[in-house]
Write an enzyme that holds these catalytic residues in place. Structure first.
Site, short mmCIF file in Angstrom:
data_model
loop_
_atom_site.label_atom_id
_atom_site.label_comp_id
_atom_site.label_asym_id
_atom_site.label_seq_id
_atom_site.Cartn_x
_atom_site.Cartn_y
_atom_site.Cartn_z
CB CYS B 84 9.93 -12.92 2.25
SG CYS B 84 10.16 -11.41 3.20
CB CYS B 207 7.89 -0.64 -2.09
SG CYS B 207 9.27 0.45 -1.68
CB SER B 208 6.31 -5.90 -2.37
OG SER B 208 7.03 -5.87 -1.15
CB ILE B 210 2.34 -3.66 4.12
CG1 ILE B 210 3.81 -3.21 4.08
CG2 ILE B 210 1.97 -4.23 5.48
CD1 ILE B 210 4.18 -2.17 5.10
CE LYS B 329 5.01 -1.55 -6.70
NZ LYS B 329 3.68 -1.32 -6.38
CG HIS B 333 5.71 -9.74 -0.03
ND1 HIS B 333 5.74 -11.10 0.18
CD2 HIS B 333 6.95 -9.29 0.32
CE1 HIS B 333 6.94 -11.45 0.63
NE2 HIS B 333 7.68 -10.38 0.74
C1 COA Z 1 6.24 1.59 0.45
C2 COA Z 1 5.47 1.62 1.75
C3 COA Z 1 6.35 2.16 2.87
C4 COA Z 1 4.24 2.51 1.60
O1 COA Z 1 3.48 2.45 2.76
P1 COA Z 1 2.50 3.64 3.23
O2 COA Z 1 3.13 4.94 2.90
O3 COA Z 1 2.11 3.39 4.64
O4 COA Z 1 1.28 3.41 2.33
P2 COA Z 1 -0.25 3.54 2.72
O5 COA Z 1 -0.74 2.20 3.10
O6 COA Z 1 -0.45 4.66 3.70
O7 COA Z 1 -0.87 3.94 1.35
C5 COA Z 1 -0.77 5.24 0.78
C6 COA Z 1 -1.10 5.16 -0.68
O8 COA Z 1 -0.03 4.54 -1.40
C7 COA Z 1 -0.46 3.33 -1.99
N1 COA Z 1 0.61 2.36 -1.77
C8 COA Z 1 1.03 1.85 -0.60
N2 COA Z 1 2.05 1.03 -0.80
C9 COA Z 1 2.28 1.03 -2.12
C10 COA Z 1 3.20 0.35 -2.92
N3 COA Z 1 4.12 -0.48 -2.39
N4 COA Z 1 3.16 0.56 -4.26
C11 COA Z 1 2.24 1.39 -4.79
N5 COA Z 1 1.34 2.05 -4.07
C12 COA Z 1 1.36 1.87 -2.75
C13 COA Z 1 -1.74 2.97 -1.28
O9 COA Z 1 -2.58 2.23 -2.12
C14 COA Z 1 -2.32 4.31 -0.97
O10 COA Z 1 -2.93 4.84 -2.12
P3 COA Z 1 -4.24 5.77 -2.01
O11 COA Z 1 -3.82 6.97 -1.23
O12 COA Z 1 -4.57 6.04 -3.43
O13 COA Z 1 -5.23 4.93 -1.29
C15 COA Z 1 5.01 0.19 2.12
O14 COA Z 1 4.16 -0.30 1.13
C16 COA Z 1 6.20 -0.76 2.29
O15 COA Z 1 6.92 -0.70 3.28
N6 COA Z 1 6.42 -1.68 1.33
C17 COA Z 1 7.50 -2.66 1.43
C18 COA Z 1 7.06 -3.86 2.20
C19 COA Z 1 8.21 -4.75 2.54
O16 COA Z 1 9.30 -4.31 2.85
N7 COA Z 1 7.98 -6.06 2.50
C20 COA Z 1 8.98 -7.04 2.75
C21 COA Z 1 9.82 -7.18 1.53
S1 COA Z 1 10.85 -8.60 1.50
#
Ligand code: COA
Ligand code: ZN
Lengths: 142, 388
Positions: B84, B207-208, B210, B329, B333
């Site tokens: 990252c 979480c940030s 994707i 966030k 990211h």
């Molecule tokens: C947290 C996480 C698992 C959620 O993923 P997900 O469950 O597949 O989320 P989806 O894409 O299906 O979205 C579902 C809902 O949550 C919301 N959402 C997704 N990620 C979100 C987040 N990080 N924060 C807030 N809302 C989030 C979406 O907007 C969606 O909302 P809606 O239903 O109103 O449209 C994913 O965002 C994640 O893995 N984040 C971390 C990324 C990471 O590790 N990056 C590297 C870091 S160094």
């Protein structure tokens, strides 16, 4: 020399087996957790490494005598990477032995706990095999 | 003697789930505004074109594809990878080449296309940045690495989760005012504090995102800067650091040792101190990462980050505004683009060009960028100075 077995550490693996890792896993299969100790400067490593990080000399597998640790930190994984997504919730814990050596593994009997894990709580090392007998690993019990 | 180097222009794609674009189109979207400012392909000597993970697109030799797509045929290019921190690693590499005199003008562009696979698959790919032998088999995802830090921080400093939720509220407050943001919406404290658990103690709002996106900047040697702008942003300090590969081997989980080192080195090179910073862009891949960054960058003493949050010192009108673009966030990211996006934001703030007055930081003379790769294995800190 022992027959080269297909032993997998943990639940999935890079499968990059070496004689050193084979030795480590065969010991694990017989319920011995091995650290490694540098043959030159006596530095200790857990999990073991074949080369000393400090002087790059050979580090030899040596049995751990400690089996009780305290919880240094933990995470309850509700959303898992793809290969573990069928597993359900699991807890990854870093345990610290009295010697200061640390080990990362799952806490598998958390269903017996009344609340979330607490940093500082006691952990016990346990050896385990997955159902198919191939995957061997170590675990923490609370 | 090293030549001074400045950032002279920047471009930024819309961040989000970009099903309308892949890596190449995103690259073009980030370069276009730079081209429109007059920095056409012929003015660029060489490039660093990077992305963090080739698994997402399956494309090998991606920098060649990117260079070709935006018409930079024949210009030397290379890709740098530092998880990252890929964006600022690219910038650090390019700075070295320009300051040494190898090239005068370079385009540094980072991109990531992450949403063509499921979240579980993306989580899987990213978890392979952990030690494949000793960590990956236990299913330690990125959120899990940072949750290990959060558990330890919460225990050592007796911190409630509320503090982390307040950081998420701030990020979404500013992301809602950034037209380039992936998830530009306000979130209430209750919603953020009680969201569904991802890797406890971290929940969804810790979480940030994707994200798909790209960002680019052009850097130039001091004697060429005037050709491009009368508002150069000088690279005053660069510090880089590293931390142990396995997270269990870190001497502490309430700090990222490599980040502390990187920040110190950057301040030293710049001849500046934390109190001289008018803003910071820190690597908030998780809310706990932002909190720890306050301390690692010297804005708060160890364990005192939560006070900064409680007192809202991290808002645009506070003592040290942090991530007033929404951060990882809310802005999003896209791994390889993130460090460049942070750099772009500092330039924007210095120029007084934030899209909404309500997120514009007043009179930015010095800005800091803190970009972390993996869970701290790579860290780059840059300090910038307004040149007008
Ligand atoms: C947290 C996480 C698992 C959620 O993923 P997900 O469950 O597949 O989320 P989806 O894409 O299906 O979205 C579902 C809902 O949550 C919301 N959402 C997704 N990620 C979100 C987040 N990080 N924060 C807030 N809302 C989030 C979406 O907007 C969606 O909302 P809606 O239903 O109103 O449209 C994913 O965002 C994640 O893995 N984040 C971390 C990324 C990471 O590790 N990056 C590297 C870091 S160094
Ligand atoms: Zn040694």
């Amino acid at each position: 020399m022992a027959e080269r077995k297909e032993l997998y550490l943990g639940y999935t693996t890079d499968k990059a087996m070496t004689p050193f890792m084979q030795d480590f896993l065969e010991n694990l299969d017989e319920d011995r957790l091995m650290k490694s100790v540098c043959t030159s400067c006596s530095a200790e490593y857990l999990p073991p490494r074949q080369h000393c990080q400090k002087c790059l000399s050979e580090a030899k597998l040596t049995e751990m005598t400690e089996s009780e640790a305290t919880l240094y930190s933990y995470v309850v994984v509700n959303f898992a990477p793809e290969t573990l997504s069928s597993k359900g919730v699991y807890i990854v814990a870093i345990g610290e032995f009295p010697s200061g050596l640390k080990l990362t593994a799952h806490i598998t009997n958390f269903a017996t706990m009344s609340g979330p894990p607490e940093v500082g709580m006691p952990l016990k090392l346990k050896f385990a095999k997955e159902a198919d007998g191939k995957m061997i690993t170590y675990r923490w019990l609370v | 003697m090293a030549r001074r180097v400045a950032v002279v222009a920047g471009g930024h794609s819309k961040f989000g789930k970009r099903y309308d674009a892949t890596m190449r189109e995103l690259t073009a979207e980030a370069y276009k505004p730079i081209y429109d400012e007059g920095i056409t392909q012929d003015k660029i000597d060489a490039t660093v074109l990077s992305y963090a993970a080739s698994q997402f697109s399956g494309q090998g030799a991606g920098s060649a594809l990117m260079a070709d797509y935006i018409g930079l045929q024949g210009k030397p290019h290379l890709r740098v990878e530092s998880a990252c921190a890929t964006g600022t690693a690219s910038l650090r590499a390019a700075w070295g080449m320009v300051s040494a005199g190898l090239y005068d003008v370079m385009l540094v562009l980072g991109v990531e296309q992450m949403n063509r696979v499921s979240t579980a698959t993306a989580t899987e790919y990213m978890s392979r940045a952990g030690d494949m032998r000793w960590e990956y088999p236990y299913g330690i995802s990125f959120p899990a690495f940072y949750a290990l830090m959060a558990s330890r921080y919460m225990s050592e400093y007796n911190m409630p989760h509320d503090i982390l939720a307040k950081i998420a509220v701030k990020s979404h407050h500013y992301g809602a005012q950034n037209p380039k943001a992936h998830l530009p919406k306000e979130v209430s404290f209750e919603e953020a504090n009680n969201a569904i658990s991802i890797c406890s103690p971290l929940n969804l709002y810790d979480c940030s995102l994707i994200t798909d996106g790209a960002a680019g900047v052009v850097i130039a040697a001091e004697d060429r800067v005037k050709e491009f702008t009368d508002r150069p942003m000088w690279i005053k300090g660069i510090g880089a650091g590293a931390s142990e590969m396995k997270i269990q081997d870190r001497p502490s989980l309430t700090t990222i040792p490599g980040a502390k080192y990187a920040a110190k080195a950057a301040y030293k090179m710049a001849g500046l101190e934390p109190k001289d910073m008018d803003m910071a862009q820190v690597h908030d891949c998780f809310t706990i990462a932002e909190l720890i960054a306050y301390e690692d960058c010297g804005f708060a003493e160890p364990g005192k980050g939560p006070e900064m949050v409680e007192n809202k010192e991290n808002y645009h009108d506070g003592r040290i505004p942090v991530n007033c673009d929404g951060g990882l966030k809310s802005k999003g990211h896209p791994l390889g683009a993130t460090g460049i996006s942070m750099t772009y934001e500092v330039m924007k703030q210095m120029r007084g060009e934030a899209e909404n007055a309500s997120r514009q930081i007043d009179d930015v003379k010095h800005g800091l960028v803190h970009n972390v790769g993996q869970s701290g294995q790579f860290v780059n800190v840059f300090i910038y100075e307004r040149g007008w």
